[in-house]
Design an enzyme around this catalytic site. Structure first.
Site, short mmCIF file in Angstrom:
data_model
loop_
_atom_site.label_atom_id
_atom_site.label_comp_id
_atom_site.label_asym_id
_atom_site.label_seq_id
_atom_site.Cartn_x
_atom_site.Cartn_y
_atom_site.Cartn_z
N THR A 20 0.83 -1.21 0.00
CA THR A 20 0.00 0.00 0.00
C THR A 20 0.86 1.26 0.00
OG1 THR A 20 -1.74 -1.18 1.12
CG2 THR A 20 -1.82 1.19 1.30
N SER A 66 1.57 -7.57 -0.65
CA SER A 66 2.27 -8.59 0.13
C SER A 66 1.47 -9.88 0.27
CB SER A 66 2.67 -8.05 1.50
OG SER A 66 1.56 -7.86 2.34
N THR A 99 1.48 -4.34 4.13
CA THR A 99 1.29 -4.60 5.56
C THR A 99 0.64 -5.95 5.86
OG1 THR A 99 -0.82 -3.43 5.53
CG2 THR A 99 1.12 -2.15 6.13
N ASP A 100 -0.04 -6.53 4.87
CA ASP A 100 -0.83 -7.74 5.17
C ASP A 100 0.04 -8.89 5.67
OD1 ASP A 100 -3.04 -6.34 4.40
OD2 ASP A 100 -3.44 -7.47 2.58
N1 ASP Z 1 -3.30 -3.62 2.16
C1 ASP Z 1 -1.99 -4.15 2.07
C2 ASP Z 1 -0.93 -3.15 2.49
O1 ASP Z 1 -1.16 -2.49 3.40
C3 ASP Z 1 -1.68 -4.73 0.81
C4 ASP Z 1 -0.40 -5.49 0.93
O2 ASP Z 1 -0.15 -6.11 1.94
O3 ASP Z 1 0.38 -5.38 -0.01
O4 ASP Z 1 0.11 -3.00 1.98
#
Ligand code: ASP
Length: 334
Positions: A20, A66, A99-100
């Protein structure tokens, strides 16, 4: 350049992987529908203040969300980090990441990158073009953390929302909030106040330089699956994993890792097939304590590791050919 000549500044390698923090939505008020659009170079350029703190080299091995990261990509990220910090000219490494699954990558690096130099992972909860995007400040704080002398030998660090977490205990605990990252009762390692990174705690568990594992000796990771137990679960969940070739199963059990009758039956099938089974807890915190029945069934316990961290440690242990009878000790040490 104000206080320092650029040549005196610490040198940091930033390894961009996407997420993100590198994403944009169609409009600034859409916080959920977005995709990766920017490189690490572009997100760094959006924070010109970073030039006051460090000299930056950039690598971009991938640029994806991720939740798309698999074992092969995880190994590639770890190799990139290890080779960056092995360079005597480099003072620290930063990984920009979705973050995932940031907690999985952070813990993997914590186990397999043998260094005392700071390694920091950072992401964002809001896309780069959102109202009040959190990526730029998180990135700036990641640079502050990577350049702080106190960050050395602390293990892999996760920077989010003004806090510095240890890779072992950090969890994403919220779907969308900017304070999604927490370490529950195990606590933050440091708080960032203005430009100062104030360390308060350290993790006693083995990591980085003191870990017995090294990415240089890992060329693949085995399939380890997580099963979420619930009343009325069927043994077919474990049976399907065994049939698919899983080398270990982590069961996110109820409470102290209690297994439903169906999951217990499935765990027995798995053990009879030589598959390691680890009881963890779906509660999200606390220590899964061993039970007398574990010895009878040949089950291991994850201790205070979450199911997703237990999966990483089991994969690293099995990839390093740690025999089944010695695997439990890993959960008590890392
Ligand atoms: N929503 C996720 C992020 O915060 C997507 C990911 O993990 O790439 O990055």
């Amino acid at each position: 350049m104000t206080k320092h000549e650029a040549k005196d500044l610490p040198r940091i390698t930033v390894i961009g992987t996407g997420g993100t923090i590198a994403s944009a939505a169609a409009s600034a008020d859409d916080f959920h529908n977005y995709s990766v659009t920017s490189t690490a170079k572009e997100i760094l350029a959006a924070v010109p203040q970073i030039a006051e703190l460090a000299r930056i080299d950039i690598q971009q091995p991938i640029n994806i969300e991720s939740f798309r990261i698999d074992n092969a990509i995880l190994l590639d990220i770890a190799r990139a980090v290890a080779s960056a910090v092995q360079d005597p000219q480099v003072d620290a490494a930063i990984v920009t990441h979705g973050t995932d699954t940031l907690e999985e990558t952070a813990y993997f690096l914590n186990l397999v990158v043998p260094t005392d130099k700071p390694v920091v992972i950072v992401g964002a909860m809001r896309p780069a073009n959102a109202l009040s995007a959190d990526g730029p400040l998180n990135l700036y704080n990641a640079i502050l953390t990577a350049t702080a002398p106190e960050s050395a030998s602390k293990g892999v660090l996760v920077v989010a929302n003004g806090h510095v977490f240890g890779a072992r205990d950090v969890m994403k605990r919220d779907t969308s909030s900017v304070d999604a990252f927490q370490a529950n009762k195990y606590g933050i390692l440091a708080e960032i106040s203005g430009k100062s990174v104030q360390f308060l705690h350290r993790s006693e568990r083995l990591h980085t330089r003191r870990s017995a594992f090294d990415i240089a000796r890992l060329d693949r990771l085995p399939q380890v699956d997580i099963l979420f137990d619930h009343p009325g679960a069927g043994s077919y969940l474990c049976e399907a994993c065994v049939a698919a070739g899983s080398k270990a199963l982590v069961v996110a059990g109820m409470g102290n890792g209690s297994l439903s009758p169906g999951m217990r039956k499935g765990a027995t099938v798995a053990r009879n097939a030589g598959v390691t089974v680890i009881r963890a807890s779906r509660t999200g915190q606390g220590i899964v304590a061993p039970l007398r029945s574990d010895a009878e069934l040949g089950l291991l316990v994850a201790g205070s590791l979450t199911p997703q961290k237990a999966r990483i440690l089991a994969a690293v242990g099995i990839a390093n050919e740690i025999p089944h009878e010695d695997l439990q000790a890993l959960f008590d040490t890392y």
